[in-house]
Enzyme design. Structure first.
Site, PDB file in Angstrom:
ATOM      1  N   ARG A 100       0.835  -1.198   0.000  1.00  0.00           N
ATOM      2  CA  ARG A 100       0.000   0.000   0.000  1.00  0.00           C
ATOM      3  C   ARG A 100       0.862   1.236   0.000  1.00  0.00           C
ATOM      4  NH1 ARG A 100      -2.970   0.567   4.663  1.00  0.00           N
ATOM      5  NH2 ARG A 100      -1.195  -0.433   5.637  1.00  0.00           N
ATOM      6  N   SER A 168       8.074  -5.352   6.144  1.00  0.00           N
ATOM      7  CA  SER A 168       7.721  -6.326   7.178  1.00  0.00           C
ATOM      8  C   SER A 168       8.422  -7.662   7.024  1.00  0.00           C
ATOM      9  CB  SER A 168       6.217  -6.531   7.174  1.00  0.00           C
ATOM     10  OG  SER A 168       5.604  -5.283   7.179  1.00  0.00           O
ATOM     11  N   ASP A 221       6.420  -3.451  10.114  1.00  0.00           N
ATOM     12  CA  ASP A 221       4.981  -3.166  10.240  1.00  0.00           C
ATOM     13  C   ASP A 221       4.534  -3.139  11.695  1.00  0.00           C
ATOM     14  OD1 ASP A 221       5.287  -5.917  10.583  1.00  0.00           O
ATOM     15  OD2 ASP A 221       3.497  -6.452   9.458  1.00  0.00           O
TER      16      ASP A 221
END
Length: 489
Positions: A100, A168, A221
């Site tokens: 994203r 992440s 993350d």
């Protein structure tokens, strides 16, 4: 008359044989089910032992590099957002099969004035290709997103855009804005990237796409979720991600990190990225299905805890049990359904839909089996077995995740009363598994409260920190902006 009697006897024999075979099938199915239930059992006493083992590993990982299966990585985040941050900041969140891009306008004490984001799926071939292909693809999508920046977002003249990069995967952080990839997880396997600086690679790709942007914070993350959670609630000290993969981060006292040789942070604290997916212990209730999944995975011997509790693997564990039932107990008839042989064909969202089926005849289960595995005409009895399996695998995963949380609470001394005071602890939770698999998140929360006991359960709160990893990264870009001095923040 004699021929009719012989014919009738033959039919009776066939019926009896069919019933015997059918009865044997159900006995074998029940045996496999019972065995799974026993091996996946997580009584509270065992969970408390696992939590103790987690705490021991945390201490070992903080003492020295390589001292534990838990990496306990120093994040270089020693200043979490305060709520005073202002300006336009971007975030890129890469941590699974989608990534994203996000922008926020921060307005100090008024909070987040506006935000926009775009989600893009990563073509499977790029997950196992080259680093150049992957990062060029990401930078091209980021360029499109920047080009759409509207009038709502105001970047002061002469300033370069700044971005928080949520990456992440296990990274050896070198500073707040650089770090080398240690290894891939979650289905990625791009060998030429291991050991390389991920910020340098993203910067190269952005430059190639004409994107004028500086990466001011590289975060995991979970660290991003912790930052986003803290922005909303000052009592947040732990963050847990339960999505495709799983991880946890928390705020540690700098003095409790023997391997940290840098200057003592002004705050006296440091965010630690645990990489708890790699936790392992002889106490973990592993089954033959877990062992087989691990051996056949892209990273055998690694991320054992993650493979028991996270979204990427729960559906696959279910498929493996169903395959054994189909092969040894003919659960779906004499022929093992072809699709049932395909690894990862049964995804956790489908498993969740079956687990949450409230129709009297379990119509959702029937449809999922038909659509995904091409298994038609299942009996209600068979569909009930499928739901039971979903429950066993999910319950084990959720309860193990809860024992991990208890381990962190123990490390922080927040699992007991101190000086008559009740420590208030908020845990920021994020990830699709936690958000969408209701039976999982309910079981997880109930287990945490069971484990800490009634006295403490009121002072410990699990909060869904929606999009923590995206907004959290943008907030950390703001709190580590090169323009902080100029703005007097």
């Amino acid at each position: 008359m004699g021929a009719a009697m012989i014919g009738g006897a033959a039919i009776c024999a066939l019926i009896v044989r069919h019933h015997v075979r059918s009865s044997r099938r159900w006995v074998k199915t029940a045996e496999i089910l019972r065995e799974l239930e026993e091996k996946c059992a997580t009584p509270n006493t065992k969970l408390k032992q696992i939590a103790d083992a987690m705490t021991v590993e945390m201490h070992a990982g903080l003492a020295s590099e390589g001292g534990s299966k838990l990496k306990m990585l120093v994040s270089y985040v020693d200043n979490l957002p305060t709520g005073d941050e202002e300006g336009v900041y971007y975030a890129l969140d890469l941590g699974g099969t989608n990534f994203r891009v996000l922008r926020v306008q921060l307005a100090g004490k008024s909070g987040i004035k506006s935000q926009e984001f775009a989600e893009v799926s990563i073509p499977p071939q790029l997950m196992i290709g080259t680093s150049e292909e992957l990062f060029d693809y990401i930078a091209a999508e980021l360029a499109k997103f920047v080009a759409d920046e509207g009038d709502t977002f105001h970047l002061p003249p002469g300033r370069q855009r700044e971005l928080g990069f949520t990456f992440s995967f296990p990274v050896m952080q070198l500073s707040i804005d650089s770090g080398t990839l240690m290894r891939w997880t979650k289905g990625f396997s791009i060998q030429d990237m291991v050991g390389q600086d991920v910020v340098a690679e993203l910067t190269r790709a952005m430059k190639g796409q004409g994107v004028d942007m500086r990466v001011s914070a590289l975060v995991n993350d979970t660290v991003g979720t912790l930052a986003g959670g803290r922005y909303d609630n000052k009592d947040v000290v732990i963050a847990v991600i339960l999505g495709t993969g799983s991880n946890a981060a928390y705020v540690e006292r700098a003095q409790a990190i023997p391997k940290w040789h840098g200057p003592t942070p002004k705050s006296g604290e440091m965010v630690i990225n645990m990489e708890w997916g790699n936790f392992r212990s002889s106490l973990l209730p592993l089954t033959e299905y877990d062992h087989a999944l691990d051996v056949e995975s892209l990273n055998p011997g690694e991320q054992i805890f993650e493979k028991m509790i996270s979204g990427m693997y729960l559906g696959e564990l279910l498929r493996r049990v169903l395959y054994r039932m189909a092969e040894e107990a003919a659960l779906f008839g004499d022929i093992v359904p072809r699709n049932l042989k395909t690894p990862f064909i049964l995804r956790t969202p489908e498993m969740s839909a079956m687990h949450h089926d409230t129709t009297p005849d379990l119509v959702v289960v029937a449809n999922k089996l038909k659509d995904i595995l091409e298994i038609s005409n299942t009996s209600l009895k068979t569909r009930k077995i499928v739901v039971k399996l979903c429950n066993i695998i999910t319950t084990r995963g959720a309860r193990l995740a809860a024992s991990g949380i208890l381990g962190i609470l123990k490390k922080l001394g927040k699992d007991v009363f101190r000086d008559g005071e009740t420590p208030k602890t908020v845990i920021a939770m994020d990830g699709g598994l936690y958000e969408h698999y209701t039976e999982y998140s309910k079981c997880l929360e109930n287990t945490v409260y069971e484990l800490v006991g009634d006295e403490l359960s009121d002072s410990i709160k699990l909060v869904h920190s929606n999009d923590g990893s995206g907004i959290g990264a943008a907030l950390l870009a703001a709190s580590h902006s090169r323009y902080i001095e100029v703005d007097g923040l």
